[in-house]
Design a protein around this motif. Sequence first.
Motif, short mmCIF file in Angstrom:
data_model
loop_
_atom_site.label_atom_id
_atom_site.label_comp_id
_atom_site.label_asym_id
_atom_site.label_seq_id
_atom_site.Cartn_x
_atom_site.Cartn_y
_atom_site.Cartn_z
N GLY A 154 5.95 9.47 8.83
CA GLY A 154 7.39 9.33 8.29
C GLY A 154 8.53 9.53 8.84
O GLY A 154 9.60 9.01 8.89
N ALA A 203 5.69 8.75 3.44
CA ALA A 203 4.63 8.62 4.10
C ALA A 203 3.40 9.54 3.84
O ALA A 203 2.37 8.97 3.58
CB ALA A 203 4.81 8.99 5.55
N LEU A 209 6.77 2.25 8.78
CA LEU A 209 5.50 3.20 8.35
C LEU A 209 4.51 2.55 9.29
O LEU A 209 3.37 3.45 9.81
CB LEU A 209 5.27 3.18 6.87
#
Length: 167
Positions: free
Chosen positions: A15, A85, A154
């Motif tokens: 993240g 995330a 990501l």
Amino acid sequence: MTEEFEFLFRAVVIGGGATAFMDLWALLQKRAFSVPGLNYAMFGRWLGHLCRGRFTHNNIVAAADVPQEGLIGWGAHYSIGVVFAGALMGLCGLEWARSPSLLPALLTGLVTLAAPFFLLQPGMGAGIAASKTPDPTAARLRSLIAHTSFGIGLYLAAEVLAALIPV
């Protein structure tokens, strides 16, 4: 390492890495094409007022300053990246983070568009999906590009982490 710790560790790194990638992409756009980026101090100001019970503003720039609004905004920006995330990993499993694929990451980036379109922009006075801005189409496109870059981030962060810490 327990799976719980691994999950948390990977969520924080992925993240944070994705958010940093998003920010670097925004910086590149600003320097190369003069595309304005989000002022995270205004995001912090909005959050500060939200904590005081005020959700919407006509124009967040005209709202009273909040102490440490820049720090609040940047901290929240990165914290939200970690939460997204974690949500991706929660839906796809820890295995996704160990062996990432692009599609789930891109879809996550696109789903995160709901946050600015339906929470942040209306709350800061820009209307739903930037409808009250001078050029809503351009604002929406900037949001789409930013959140697509987050999705790519990501994937890239997960790939790098998987290469550095294989299971």
